[in-house]
Each structure stands twice: as structure tokens, then as C-alpha cells.
Write a protein that holds these residues in place. Structure first.
Motif, short mmCIF file in Angstrom:
data_model
loop_
_atom_site.label_atom_id
_atom_site.label_comp_id
_atom_site.label_asym_id
_atom_site.label_seq_id
_atom_site.Cartn_x
_atom_site.Cartn_y
_atom_site.Cartn_z
N UNK A 40 0.84 -1.19 0.00
CA UNK A 40 0.00 0.00 0.00
C UNK A 40 0.88 1.25 0.00
N UNK A 41 0.58 2.23 -0.85
CA UNK A 41 1.43 3.42 -0.93
C UNK A 41 1.31 4.32 0.30
N UNK A 42 2.41 5.01 0.56
CA UNK A 42 2.60 6.04 1.55
C UNK A 42 1.66 6.18 2.72
N UNK A 43 0.87 7.24 2.76
CA UNK A 43 0.12 7.55 3.98
C UNK A 43 -1.03 6.58 4.25
N UNK A 44 -1.36 5.74 3.30
CA UNK A 44 -2.51 4.84 3.49
C UNK A 44 -2.15 3.54 4.20
N UNK A 45 -0.87 3.22 4.30
CA UNK A 45 -0.50 1.94 4.92
C UNK A 45 -0.87 1.89 6.40
N UNK A 46 -0.99 3.05 7.04
CA UNK A 46 -1.39 3.06 8.46
C UNK A 46 -2.86 2.68 8.64
N UNK A 47 -3.63 2.68 7.57
CA UNK A 47 -5.05 2.34 7.64
C UNK A 47 -5.31 0.85 7.49
N UNK A 48 -4.27 0.07 7.25
CA UNK A 48 -4.42 -1.37 7.05
C UNK A 48 -4.12 -2.08 8.37
N UNK A 49 -5.19 -2.42 9.09
CA UNK A 49 -5.06 -3.21 10.31
C UNK A 49 -6.41 -3.84 10.61
N UNK A 50 -6.40 -4.85 11.43
CA UNK A 50 -7.67 -5.50 11.80
C UNK A 50 -8.60 -4.52 12.50
N UNK A 51 -8.04 -3.68 13.36
CA UNK A 51 -8.87 -2.73 14.11
C UNK A 51 -9.56 -1.73 13.19
N UNK A 52 -8.82 -1.17 12.25
CA UNK A 52 -9.38 -0.16 11.35
C UNK A 52 -10.42 -0.79 10.43
N UNK A 53 -10.11 -1.95 9.89
CA UNK A 53 -11.05 -2.61 8.99
C UNK A 53 -12.31 -3.03 9.74
N UNK A 54 -12.17 -3.48 10.97
CA UNK A 54 -13.35 -3.82 11.78
C UNK A 54 -14.19 -2.59 12.07
N UNK A 55 -13.53 -1.46 12.35
CA UNK A 55 -14.24 -0.21 12.60
C UNK A 55 -15.02 0.23 11.36
N UNK A 56 -14.40 0.18 10.19
CA UNK A 56 -15.08 0.56 8.95
C UNK A 56 -16.26 -0.38 8.70
N UNK A 57 -16.06 -1.65 8.95
CA UNK A 57 -17.15 -2.61 8.77
C UNK A 57 -18.33 -2.30 9.70
N UNK A 58 -18.05 -2.05 10.98
CA UNK A 58 -19.12 -1.75 11.93
C UNK A 58 -19.89 -0.50 11.53
N UNK A 59 -19.18 0.52 11.06
CA UNK A 59 -19.83 1.77 10.68
C UNK A 59 -20.65 1.64 9.40
N UNK A 60 -20.27 0.71 8.52
CA UNK A 60 -20.98 0.59 7.26
C UNK A 60 -21.88 -0.64 7.20
N UNK A 61 -22.05 -1.32 8.31
CA UNK A 61 -22.84 -2.54 8.34
C UNK A 61 -24.29 -2.31 7.92
N UNK A 62 -24.87 -1.19 8.31
CA UNK A 62 -26.27 -0.94 7.93
C UNK A 62 -26.40 -0.69 6.43
N UNK A 63 -25.34 -0.22 5.77
CA UNK A 63 -25.38 -0.02 4.32
C UNK A 63 -25.23 -1.34 3.56
N UNK A 64 -24.49 -2.25 4.15
CA UNK A 64 -24.27 -3.53 3.47
C UNK A 64 -25.49 -4.39 3.59
#
Length: 64
Positions: A40-64
Motif C-alpha cells: 500500500x502506498x505512503x500515507x494509506x499503509x497506516x489504515x491497514x489493520x484489523x482494528x481499522x477494517x473492523x471499525x469501517x465494517x461496523x460503521x458501514x454494516x447498515x449499508x451492506x
């Protein structure tokens, strides 16, 4: 939801009910996330973790 895992030797695609995606994310090895971070390029690599992906999933669960 369809989960796709692609590595050098394995291409895996499997349908998973949306309610189980959080459960599945917890069992993905940390090695996979480290590999994604390295590609993953530059500033975005800090967004790749189980915690961040789980957070994004929880926030978008009602849309899915």
C-alpha cells in the motif's frame, strides 16, 4: 458479501453473510495484513489493520 483472498499461490473467493464478516476478519492472519501494508502506498499503509477494517465494517454494516 463475497470475501476474496488472493496470494501468490491461492485465489479464494467465498460468500459470507454480512453478520459474520467481523468474525471472519478476526481470524485472518496478521501476516496477510502486513503483506497488504507493504504493497500500500505512503500515507494509506497506516489504515491497514484489523482494528481499522473492523471499525469501517461496523460503521458501514447498515449499508451492506
Amino acid at each position: 458479501m463475497k470475501v476474496k483472498i488472493r496470494t501468490k499461490g491461492v485465489h479464494l473467493s467465498m460468500p459470507i453473510p454480512v453478520s459474520m464478516v467481523g468474525f471472519v476478519i478476526r481470524f485472518i492472519p496478521d501476516r496477510i495484513f502486513e503483506d497488504m501494508k507493504s504493497r500500500t502506498p505512503g500515507p494509506y499503509c497506516s489504515l491497514i489493520s484489523k482494528d481499522i477494517i473492523s471499525l469501517v465494517l461496523r460503521e458501514s454494516l447498515d449499508l451492506l
